[in-house]
Every structure is written in structure tokens, then in C-alpha cells.
Write an enzyme that holds these catalytic residues in place. Sequence first.
Site, PDB file in Angstrom:
ATOM      1  N   SER A  68       0.742  -1.058  -0.068  1.00 28.49           N
ATOM      2  CA  SER A  68      -0.109   0.100   0.082  1.00 28.49           C
ATOM      3  C   SER A  68       0.792   1.442  -0.014  1.00 28.49           C
ATOM      4  CB  SER A  68      -0.975   0.075   1.295  1.00 28.49           C
ATOM      5  OG  SER A  68      -1.815  -0.815   1.114  1.00 28.49           O
TER       6      SER A  68
ATOM      7  N   SER B 158     -13.499   1.504   2.864  1.00 27.91           N
ATOM      8  CA  SER B 158     -12.454   1.083   1.805  1.00 27.91           C
ATOM      9  C   SER B 158     -11.277   2.319   1.685  1.00 27.91           C
ATOM     10  CB  SER B 158     -13.108   1.032   0.168  1.00 27.91           C
ATOM     11  OG  SER B 158     -12.203   0.987  -0.685  1.00 27.91           O
TER      12      SER B 158
ATOM     13  N   GLN C 257      -9.064   2.386  -0.501  1.00 22.92           N
ATOM     14  CA  GLN C 257      -8.835   2.805  -1.868  1.00 22.92           C
ATOM     15  C   GLN C 257      -9.953   3.759  -2.307  1.00 22.92           C
ATOM     16  OE1 GLN C 257      -9.282  -0.962  -4.182  1.00 22.92           O
ATOM     17  NE2 GLN C 257      -7.229  -1.582  -3.229  1.00 22.92           N
TER      18      GLN C 257
ATOM     19  N   ASP D 294      -6.966  -7.894   4.580  1.00 22.28           N
ATOM     20  CA  ASP D 294      -6.232  -8.689   3.718  1.00 22.28           C
ATOM     21  C   ASP D 294      -5.617 -10.129   4.553  1.00 22.28           C
ATOM     22  OD1 ASP D 294      -6.497  -6.937   1.744  1.00 22.28           O
ATOM     23  OD2 ASP D 294      -4.806  -5.819   2.337  1.00 22.28           O
TER      24      ASP D 294
ATOM     25  N   ARG E 189     -12.874 -14.500  -1.996  1.00 24.79           N
ATOM     26  CA  ARG E 189     -12.121 -15.093  -1.147  1.00 24.79           C
ATOM     27  C   ARG E 189     -13.042 -15.891  -0.190  1.00 24.79           C
ATOM     28  NH1 ARG E 189      -7.564 -10.277  -0.233  1.00 24.79           N
ATOM     29  NH2 ARG E 189      -6.216 -10.923  -2.167  1.00 24.79           N
TER      30      ARG E 189
HETATM   31  C1  S3P Z   1      -5.530  -1.267  -0.170  1.00 23.11           C
HETATM   32  C2  S3P Z   1      -7.030  -1.045   0.490  1.00 23.11           C
HETATM   33  C3  S3P Z   1      -7.775  -2.301   0.547  1.00 23.11           C
HETATM   34  C4  S3P Z   1      -7.167  -3.685   0.714  1.00 23.11           C
HETATM   35  C5  S3P Z   1      -6.094  -3.532  -0.640  1.00 23.11           C
HETATM   36  C6  S3P Z   1      -4.989  -2.565  -0.549  1.00 23.11           C
HETATM   37  C7  S3P Z   1      -4.948  -0.034  -0.311  1.00 23.11           C
HETATM   38  O1  S3P Z   1      -8.847  -2.495  -0.344  1.00 23.11           O
HETATM   39  O2  S3P Z   1      -7.872  -5.052   0.652  1.00 23.11           O
HETATM   40  O3  S3P Z   1      -5.224  -5.141  -0.438  1.00 23.11           O
HETATM   41  O4  S3P Z   1      -4.044   0.013  -0.427  1.00 23.11           O
HETATM   42  O5  S3P Z   1      -5.651   1.129  -0.023  1.00 23.11           O
HETATM   43  P1  S3P Z   1     -10.063  -1.965  -0.238  1.00 23.11           P
HETATM   44  O6  S3P Z   1      -9.899  -0.303  -0.229  1.00 23.11           O
HETATM   45  O7  S3P Z   1     -11.022  -2.158  -1.501  1.00 23.11           O
HETATM   46  O8  S3P Z   1     -10.860  -2.268   1.125  1.00 23.11           O
END
Ligand code: S3P
Length: 451
Positions: free
Chosen positions: A31, A181, A183, A338, A369
Site C-alpha cells: 500500500s 475502503s 482505496q 487482507d 475469497r
Molecule cells: C488497499 C486497501 C484495501 C486492501 C487492499 C489495499 C489500499 O482494499 O484490501 O489490499 O492500499 O488502499 P479496499 O480499499 O478495497 O478495502
Amino acid sequence: MTGSRLAPTDIAVVARAQRLHGQIGLPGDKSISHRALMLALLASGRSWIRGASGGADVQSTVGILRALGATVIEEPDDEGRVTYRVLSPGPGGLRQPDALLDCGNSGTSLRLFAGILAGLPMTAVLDGDASLRARPVARIIEPLRSMGAALQGSRQDSLPPVTVTGRNPLSAVDWSTPVPSAQVKSAILLAGLRAEGTTRVREAIATRDHTERMLRARGVPVRSGITDDGGATVEIEGGVTVQTMDERVPADPSAAAFWLVAAAIHPSAQVRLSSVCVNPTRRGGIDLLRAMGADIGETETTAGGVTNEGEPAADLVARSSSLHGIDISPADTARAIDEIPVLCLAATQAEGRTTIRSVGELRAKESDRVAGILGGLSALGANVAVDGDDIQIDGPTPLQGADVDAHDDHRLAMTFAIAGLVASGQTSIHGAASAAISDPRFFDELERIRS
Ligand code: S3P
């Protein structure tokens, strides 16, 4: 992943280990590596990113930096960690790409670049492999559209590829995210950099906060507040210049989790992990394993190991443990999202029942998953049931080696490989090459520490 799941090179065979012992080499946090590269793209000048991930996902982000006009030089070290030197013209000098931007298997690349592109005066198309093309994007299209960018996805804007036509400046937004999330939060914050005024994101469950920490470290004011019920509010000011940085990435706690579980469930184990990111929003896996009774020692790493992003890091030592089942709340599931596959493996070796609540988001990851955990762990002889959005595992159950399918999903492949270390006989993992998405050296390390 391009290779067929049934190609011989994509099957890993793991036999039971007599003993697990030694220091494990880990990749740089995935990340943080993605974000460091993206923020280097947005900063005009030279940035250095040391100890970063060399995994395929981060390589997808590197490819997109180059397609947008940055120069990236890579220097891998002996342990597979990579120093990236980035020279960027900054947001004003980036060029419209002449081909699709290929995010490969990486949801973080696709969703965060959508936020970056929303504020750039160009049109670009973000696409990826078959797994990424099945992952939801309405969650980013809606907020970025409401900020003034034009975005279009396939299947009524629900799936990639996503075409983004940016606008500068964007309008600030006050957005509540329906699913936890990081992301989505990060996409909105990165667009917020190019918006007029203050952009606010409200989360019902606080997610990983690397984007906030890393923006602050680069001179961008970001305010974060925690609400009484465990939620969070983040605010960013638009129009602030992102500064270049020279930084060091800590080791990935999600990659560490496989080895912590390996040590905890194996009867004769002790493993050491150096300078692992223990950011409170990322240490859910460590905390839940400890709550299950795992013997994990933790020593804060002093100055040299703490990144200049303000990410706390620690050296960890994990040993053979007696585990017991626990009840994992929806908020804890989100905090360890994760790590859930490998925590499910730990639960198969724990005394009593483990319930993992609200795992719905796991169905929208690199594979479904929930189905993958149920299929793979059941094939190995575990007692796993899915009840709506909850997973229930009753243990301990001795595992027997079997053929298991990782569905080209890196976290499933590594979970089943760790299971193979304690299962009787041999475990054959189909789709094992996917481990290189986040940890290209995983199977080398697995061979090295067994005896
Ligand atoms: C991540 C956010 C998570 C995680 C992914 C990496 C990130 O996803 O599962 O492996 O780097 O912001 P989500 O935002 O979809 O939960």
C-alpha cells in the site's frame, strides 16, 4: 497473471515441515509503495523510494507512471526490495497516455489512479486482467463524478475498464463511503488535491491511513478525526503543491501475517521479521492473532527503521503457540481485511469456534475469497462453514495434504502454502505463481526456513 492455472510451473507442491526457523525476508509494504510512487508522480522533481515492494502490483503502478511521462529507475537489492528513483515533471507536465493504462491485477492502482486522473486535463483508460475486470468501480465513479470529472465504466459503470476525463479544478465534495475502503477514500483525497476548497471523506469504519500520513509528510495539510463510534473523518485542502521526498518503506504487515500464522500453528517454530509496519490501521492481523493466543514478541524499531512517513515499525518474533477460537467483529474484520484468509487457517488449528463477521467485502477482492477459503480449507480437512456474511471455523482439525485451487489469488495461494507446512503428506497449490503479485520471494523464503 497470464499463465494457465494448470500449467506445471503454476503448481507449487508443499510438504509438511519438521521445523520452521529463521529470519524471513519480507517485501516493502504494498500500500505504501503504490502511494509513494503516485505521490512522486504528483511532485515535480526527484523522489527516492527505498525498500519498496518489487511485486507485480507495484510494477503495474510503475508502468503507469512511465506512461504518464515520469522517469522511473529501479534498483533491486539482494533481498528483493527495490529502490525507485522517480523524476516527474509534476501534474502540469504529465502527458496524455497513448494506450490503455494497464493496472494488471491491482485494484489499488486502478482506484487511486482514477482519483489522480480525475484532476488532470486529459482522457485515459484504466484497465486490468480478468480478475480486476470483475471488481467493482461504481464506488469510485460516483464520488469522482460528483467532483466534476467524467468517468465511464463498463456494464452500467459497474466494472473496469474505466475511462476518465479529468477536470482542473475539480469541485470539493463531502462524501460518506458506504463500504469501508481505503482505496475509495484515497481516490477522493487524491482528487481533492486538485479541487477548490476542502474535500471531506466520512467513513463508518476507519480504514488504513497511509494516504493521509504520506500527504502530510509531503507538505499537504490533511486533518483526520476519529468519531465516537469508531468511524473517521478526513479533510484535505485543494490546490496545495505535493513536495518530493526521500523515504524508506517499512516491511508489509500483510505479507508478515503468513509467517506469523505459520509459526503459531507449527509445533516447532520460531521466526523473526524485521521492521514491519505496525501502523494502528494495519496491525489488525497481529492483534487478532495475539487475541487467539499467538506468542508474538514485538520490539519497536528505533529511528533508522521508522519511516519518514511517520509509520511506526517493529521487529517481530513469533513462536509455536496454543491457539483458541475468537469472535471477530465487523470492525476488526475490516481492519484485518487482507489477513482474513490466513487468519482462517489459524482458526482451523485453534481450540473451539472462530467466527469472522461481515466478510462480504472479501467476495470483491482478487477472487471471491469467501468461496476460495471455504473450498481450499475444506479440501484440506478443515471444518469451515459460511453463514450469510459470516465465516465459522471449528477447530482444531488435523489438515491433510490435498490439491487446492488458489484461483490465481496471491493471498489464497500463500495461505494454502502455509497450510501445507502443517498438513500431512503433500499439498499442491494450483495458481501458486500469483504469490508474485505481492511477494515474489515467498516460495524461496518458505524453502529456506524449513528444515
Ligand atoms: C488497499 C486497501 C484495501 C486492501 C487492499 C489495499 C489500499 O482494499 O484490501 O489490499 O492500499 O488502499 P479496499 O480499499 O478495497 O478495502
